[in-house]
Design a protein around this motif. Sequence first.
Motif, mmCIF file in Angstrom:
data_model
loop_
_atom_site.group_PDB
_atom_site.id
_atom_site.type_symbol
_atom_site.label_atom_id
_atom_site.label_comp_id
_atom_site.label_asym_id
_atom_site.label_seq_id
_atom_site.Cartn_x
_atom_site.Cartn_y
_atom_site.Cartn_z
ATOM 1 N N PRO A 210 35.277 60.221 61.739
ATOM 2 C CA PRO A 210 35.962 58.942 62.003
ATOM 3 C C PRO A 210 35.535 57.833 61.028
ATOM 4 O O PRO A 210 36.385 57.085 60.536
ATOM 5 N N ASN A 211 34.241 57.736 60.741
ATOM 6 C CA ASN A 211 33.769 56.725 59.796
ATOM 7 C C ASN A 211 34.295 56.990 58.397
ATOM 8 O O ASN A 211 34.731 56.073 57.684
ATOM 9 N N LEU A 212 34.249 58.254 57.974
ATOM 10 C CA LEU A 212 34.685 58.607 56.625
ATOM 11 C C LEU A 212 36.179 58.378 56.440
ATOM 12 O O LEU A 212 36.611 57.822 55.430
ATOM 13 N N VAL A 213 36.974 58.791 57.422
ATOM 14 C CA VAL A 213 38.424 58.604 57.322
ATOM 15 C C VAL A 213 38.775 57.126 57.249
ATOM 16 O O VAL A 213 39.605 56.709 56.420
ATOM 17 N N GLY A 214 38.164 56.312 58.100
ATOM 18 C CA GLY A 214 38.432 54.875 58.058
ATOM 19 C C GLY A 214 38.071 54.268 56.722
ATOM 20 O O GLY A 214 38.803 53.424 56.178
ATOM 21 N N TYR A 215 36.961 54.697 56.168
ATOM 22 C CA TYR A 215 36.515 54.198 54.866
ATOM 23 C C TYR A 215 37.492 54.589 53.761
ATOM 24 O O TYR A 215 37.877 53.759 52.922
ATOM 25 N N LEU A 216 37.923 55.860 53.745
ATOM 26 C CA LEU A 216 38.827 56.335 52.703
ATOM 27 C C LEU A 216 40.217 55.719 52.839
ATOM 28 O O LEU A 216 40.895 55.466 51.831
ATOM 29 N N GLN A 217 40.665 55.476 54.052
ATOM 30 C CA GLN A 217 41.953 54.796 54.237
ATOM 31 C C GLN A 217 41.913 53.399 53.632
ATOM 32 O O GLN A 217 42.877 52.960 52.989
#
Length: 387
Positions: A210-217
């Motif tokens: 969840p943290n990684l996806v939010g960051y990459l978005q």
Amino acid sequence: MFLTYRRFRRCPCVQLITTCLVLSAVMVCWEQLDANVVSHVKSYSFRYLVNSFSSMNRSLTIPREQARRFSDFPYLLDHPDKCVGKDVLLLLFVKSSPENIERRNAIRSTWGNETYIQNNLGVTVKVVFALGAIQTKTDEPSWSRRSGVGFQDQLIKEDHLYGDLIQKNFLDSFHNLTLKLILQFHWMHSRCAHARFFMTADDDIFVHMPNLVGYLQDISSRGVTDFWIGRVHRGSPPVRSKHSKYYVSSEMYQWFSYPDYTAGAGYVISGDVADKIHQATLTLNASLHIDDVFMGICANSIGVSPQEHAYFSGEGKAPYHPCIYNQMMTSHGHVEDIYELWKTVIDLRVKQKTSGLFSRLYCTAMKIALLCRPQFFNTYPCKAAFL
């Protein structure tokens, strides 16, 4: 009763004995001093004073026909349609040994669960596993050779069930990790070139998806290019001790310092960088078996530098605490605890406990206590406590 400095000066015999003891200690420890001190002095001098790897790039550049031997291995397992017709935010390759089926299953059930990511995070992330071939020797007994074939049959069954194994016909070993890295970039180039980001990770890493996806978005919305992020190693010297598995001879790599690179446990690059790295692998000598260093060599040849992210782990495991989970990207060294950790980090109550002014102040204090200690130097740096 005590030997004072004046008395010491008046006793040549004591001086001689003391000098001999000091010299003996230096001689005994010299090899380690040379490895840990002298090599780092040379490395940092080269990195920060000379700071030129142009001769390295020229020396390691070889004709395409020669470079092809590092990638021209036939596929044993492949899924060319894995990304077709999908808007892929992230292609995530997990480096795995053929026998590590339990680790792969743990990843499929936790942070690498594509269905969970799609349904709960609203994006498409493709998770695949990079494998080499199982070792079989013709001089072994026939029952041993049959067991090797049988293990490949098990991989075929596993792949039929999950459809996520990418395997080429080179020996799966530590000294072939660079071949496994090249496999990943070539597969992305030919099978999933439209993915916005690429990540490579070990199979004992934990990714806070969840943290990684939010960051990459967020990064993707800003149209970032030349993006490469992880735990950065700067000015690292080659290991010259033949007792180390990271040993690199002067004949293989003659310079005092490696180009900057990120820890191979897990890092992320943008799609444009992945394409450039693929092109670099077509003309560089990939004999160096340390895959993260080879990545640094490729990136240096195309003029891309890594960026530090405080919450990408190096070789260490992150402390278990809700204040850490709130910003965690990766943590290294998770096998048995991966299910429990995943269950904990996706618990909505963790977010609730760490939100608000007083909670943030509390978390800053806790992170200082957890991270600003020597034993956590290889996980997250102390500065992460203030982010």
